[in-house]
Design an enzyme around this catalytic site. Structure first.
Site, PDB file in Angstrom:
ATOM      1  CB  VAL A  27      -0.952  -0.005   1.205  1.00  0.00           C
ATOM      2  CG1 VAL A  27      -1.687   1.329   1.316  1.00  0.00           C
ATOM      3  CG2 VAL A  27      -1.969  -1.135   1.084  1.00  0.00           C
ATOM      4  NE  ARG A 113     -10.035   0.902   7.929  1.00  0.00           N
ATOM      5  CZ  ARG A 113      -9.572  -0.147   7.271  1.00  0.00           C
ATOM      6  NH1 ARG A 113     -10.076  -1.349   7.531  1.00  0.00           N
ATOM      7  NH2 ARG A 113      -8.621  -0.008   6.374  1.00  0.00           N
ATOM      8  CB  CYS A 141      -9.654  -2.440  -0.068  1.00  0.00           C
ATOM      9  SG  CYS A 141      -9.497  -4.093   0.638  1.00  0.00           S
ATOM     10  NE  ARG A 253      -8.067 -13.021   0.607  1.00  0.00           N
ATOM     11  CZ  ARG A 253      -8.195 -11.775   1.051  1.00  0.00           C
ATOM     12  NH1 ARG A 253      -8.379 -10.776   0.190  1.00  0.00           N
ATOM     13  NH2 ARG A 253      -8.161 -11.505   2.347  1.00  0.00           N
ATOM     14  CG  HIS A 260     -10.858  -6.479  -3.425  1.00  0.00           C
ATOM     15  ND1 HIS A 260      -9.786  -7.333  -3.554  1.00  0.00           N
ATOM     16  CD2 HIS A 260     -10.859  -6.078  -2.115  1.00  0.00           C
ATOM     17  CE1 HIS A 260      -9.169  -7.442  -2.388  1.00  0.00           C
ATOM     18  NE2 HIS A 260      -9.797  -6.687  -1.504  1.00  0.00           N
TER      19      HIS A 260
END
Length: 349
Positions: A27, A113, A141, A253, A260
């Protein structure tokens, strides 16, 4: 013009000392690339980390040597990007804030978060939540990709319920999982069969030729949902809905490296046509419509990697008015780094 239409054209005027923690990670590297592409070139850029101290890395201001983490590093910083994971954020952010060593911290991890006192922000949706705040969190994400089309739909027709099925790339589980997938794919190519055993990151199964039906931890009180599925609902409510709109996710996954993909089933308080949905999304910030299934045109990991937009296709409306969407976005870019850069753009433009 609306914020959705103009955010991408904002220009950073000037930023002083900026610290990027975790710049050598997946990232972090995409964050530095995105900063450069968006003309964010701090007067003084410091890149810090632990495992990569002494490594030279490309940045918007030229090659930079990664330094070790210490509190004095953040002194007089105008901006700090935390891109090194939740553990590092939990350890260092309280120290940085306590020492009053910087103006603003943008945290890309999950550490804060769900703290009621910390805004969780996608600027094109809820930039006002971050006014006057020194710590701003970026969402997961999966959430970031889903909310790009969901936000304009909600503003147009008031969403009543969302069902999400995600097909998430190996990169979302970290570099080890991505390396595991690469090794398994190589084994398959050399031996003619997918691996029958092995692991992918922290998952005790191989991913090549496989689908893994659990992402993150599962706890009894979540009634069979995983943490990835729960936090997608928590974050969507905190950022967009501000209420109790039912939001149910199933997260899988898949053997894809970086992007994604998601299926969104959206119940709205209206009966829009396919054409109206397509028109709305084609005019929305951060979305590109790729929707001509007869001509094999739809978003895919291979045509969305490296793009800042979320691709939307397979747009349909059911007889009872539910909107069906297939969406795909770059997990490292749109799903993480770009949100942090857009927050900086709003703060310093």
């Amino acid at each position: 013009m609306s914020f959705f239409a103009t955010l991408g054209s904002m220009i950073i005027m000037q930023i002083g000392k900026t610290v990027v923690v975790g710049g050598s990670g997946m990232v972090g590297r995409v964050l530095l690339e995105t900063m450069g592409r968006h003309e964010i070139k701090p007067l003084n850029l410091v890149v810090a980390g632990r495992s990569s101290v002494g490594e030279t890395i490309k940045t918007p201001v030229g090659d930079t040597v990664i330094t070790g983490l210490e509190l004095d590093l953040f002194r007089d910083a105008e901006l700090v990007f935390m891109a090194a994971g939740a553990g590092v954020s939990r350890e260092w952010i309280p120290q940085i804030l306590g020492a009053n060593n910087c103006s603003v911290i943008i945290d890309l991890s999950s550490a804060f978060r769900y703290d009621d006192n910390v805004p969780l922000v996608i600027p094109s949706i809820n930039k006002r939540d971050m006014i006057g705040k020194r710590l701003i969190a970026c969402p997961n994400c999966t959430t970031s990709i889903a909310l790009m089309p969901l936000a304009p739909i909600h503003h147009a027709w008031s969403i009543q319920r969302v069902d999400l099925a995600s097909y998430q790339a190996a990169s979302g589980a970290g570099k080890q999982a991505l390396d595991d997938l690469d090794a398994q794919t190589s084994y398959w190519a050399q031996n003619g069969l997918p691996p029958s055993s092995g692991s992918t990151g922290s998952t005790p199964y191989p991913l090549a030729g496989n689908l893994l039906a659990r992402i993150d931890v599962a706890q009894a009180e979540w009634d069979g949902f995983t943490k990835e599925e729960m936090k997608t609902a928590w974050e969507s409510r905190k950022i967009l809905f501000k209420d109790t709109v039912p939001f149910y996710a199933t997260c899988i996954r898949v053997p894809v490296r970086r992007c994604h993909s998601e299926v969104l089933t959206v119940q709205v308080d209206a009966s829009p046509s396919v054409g109206e949905v397509r028109q709305l999304l084609s005019e929305s910030f951060g979305v590109v419509v790729l929707d001509d299934v007869a001509s094999h045109i739809y978003p895919m990991p291979l045509n969305m990697e490296g793009r800042e937009e979320v691709g939307c296709g397979r747009i349909r409306v059911t007889p009872n008015g539910d909107i069906l969407l297939w969406v795909c976005g770059d997990q490292l870019l749109r799903g993480a780094a770009l949100t942090a850069v857009e927050i900086a753009e709003v703060l310093y433009s």
